[in-house]
Design an enzyme around this catalytic site. Structure first.
Site, short mmCIF file in Angstrom:
data_model
loop_
_atom_site.label_atom_id
_atom_site.label_comp_id
_atom_site.label_asym_id
_atom_site.label_seq_id
_atom_site.Cartn_x
_atom_site.Cartn_y
_atom_site.Cartn_z
N ASP A 1 0.89 -1.61 0.16
CA ASP A 1 -0.09 -0.31 -0.28
C ASP A 1 0.63 0.72 -0.23
O ASP A 1 2.44 1.29 -0.16
CB ASP A 1 -0.81 -0.11 0.86
CG ASP A 1 -0.48 0.34 2.79
OD1 ASP A 1 0.76 0.15 2.19
OD2 ASP A 1 -1.10 0.34 3.86
N HIS B 1 9.89 -23.92 9.10
CA HIS B 1 9.38 -24.46 9.80
C HIS B 1 7.32 -24.42 8.86
O HIS B 1 6.76 -25.63 8.99
CB HIS B 1 9.31 -24.01 11.10
CG HIS B 1 10.56 -24.49 12.26
ND1 HIS B 1 10.30 -23.79 13.00
CD2 HIS B 1 11.95 -24.40 12.03
CE1 HIS B 1 11.80 -24.82 13.64
NE2 HIS B 1 12.59 -24.49 12.84
N CYS C 1 3.52 -3.33 4.26
CA CYS C 1 2.45 -1.84 4.81
C CYS C 1 2.79 -1.51 5.37
O CYS C 1 4.08 -1.87 5.87
CB CYS C 1 1.28 -1.97 4.51
SG CYS C 1 0.47 -2.99 5.87
N HIS D 1 7.21 -30.81 10.71
CA HIS D 1 6.51 -29.50 10.33
C HIS D 1 5.56 -29.88 9.21
O HIS D 1 4.63 -29.37 9.33
CB HIS D 1 7.77 -28.41 9.78
CG HIS D 1 9.07 -28.02 10.72
ND1 HIS D 1 8.06 -27.99 12.11
CD2 HIS D 1 10.32 -28.09 11.04
CE1 HIS D 1 9.19 -27.19 12.45
NE2 HIS D 1 9.98 -27.91 12.17
N THR E 1 2.73 -1.00 8.65
CA THR E 1 3.39 -2.33 9.68
C THR E 1 3.49 -3.63 9.24
O THR E 1 4.54 -4.87 10.01
CB THR E 1 2.33 -2.52 10.71
OG1 THR E 1 1.51 -2.75 10.32
CG2 THR E 1 2.24 -1.05 11.90
C1 RB5 Z 1 -1.97 2.56 6.37
O1 RB5 Z 1 -1.99 4.27 7.02
C2 RB5 Z 1 -1.33 1.83 7.37
O2 RB5 Z 1 -2.40 1.37 7.73
C3 RB5 Z 1 -1.16 0.15 6.54
O3 RB5 Z 1 0.06 0.87 5.24
C4 RB5 Z 1 -0.91 -0.51 7.44
O4 RB5 Z 1 -0.35 -0.17 8.24
C5 RB5 Z 1 -2.24 -1.29 7.65
O5 RB5 Z 1 -2.10 -3.05 8.49
#
Ligand code: RB5
Length: 141
Positions: free
Chosen positions: A7, A97, A64, A133, A66
């Protein structure tokens, strides 16, 4: 063939990973996003996950902010084993694993150098093929 997507939060790191894959001679398909404009991570997670479950790509990488949203979405698709990795040990274990077929990364959590190292470990580590596994993965399905 590696499917890659992000994203807006992961866009810059996705471009760095693409440069890195190209430098290594690894083929990839870029499923977007194609700019830093705000967008919705589930759209890209679904595209990359579909490419992996239909075998049009061998593995996927999703980025993304996080790595969490991408991981949650990708793991909703049957046959996907997505692993959010922020360290090298987890990246290796995810392959050995869990036979993870998608790596998710948090571009706002880790630096680019570590992210590229994690990508290398994820791509270069084979599944262990150990009976325990295999059994545990089959219990997921
Ligand atoms: C976008 O602001 C953020 O929420 C997205 O990149 C991600 O971290 C979502 O899990």
């Amino acid at each position: 063939m590696i499917a890659i997507g992000s994203d807006h939060g992961g866009y810059i790191l996705k471009e760095k990973i693409i440069e890195h894959l190209s430098a290594r001679g690894i083929e990839y398909k870029d499923y977007g996003t194609f700019s830093g404009e705000s967008c919705d991570y589930p759209v890209y997670a679904k595209k990359v996950a579909s490419a992996v479950v239909t075998n049009s790509c061998d593995k996927g990488i999703l980025v993304c902010g996080t790595g969490i949203g991408m991981c949650i979405v990708a793991n909703k698709i049957p046959g996907i084993r997505a692993a959010l990795c922020g360290d090298c040990f987890s990246a290796e274990a995810a392959r050995l694993h869990n036979n993870a077929n998608i790596l998710t990364l948090g571009a706002r959590v880790i630096g680019n150098g570590l992210a590229l190292k994690i990508v290398d470990i994820f791509l270069d580590t084979p599944f262990s093929n150990e009976e325990r596994h295999i059994r545990r993965i089959s219990e997921i399905e």
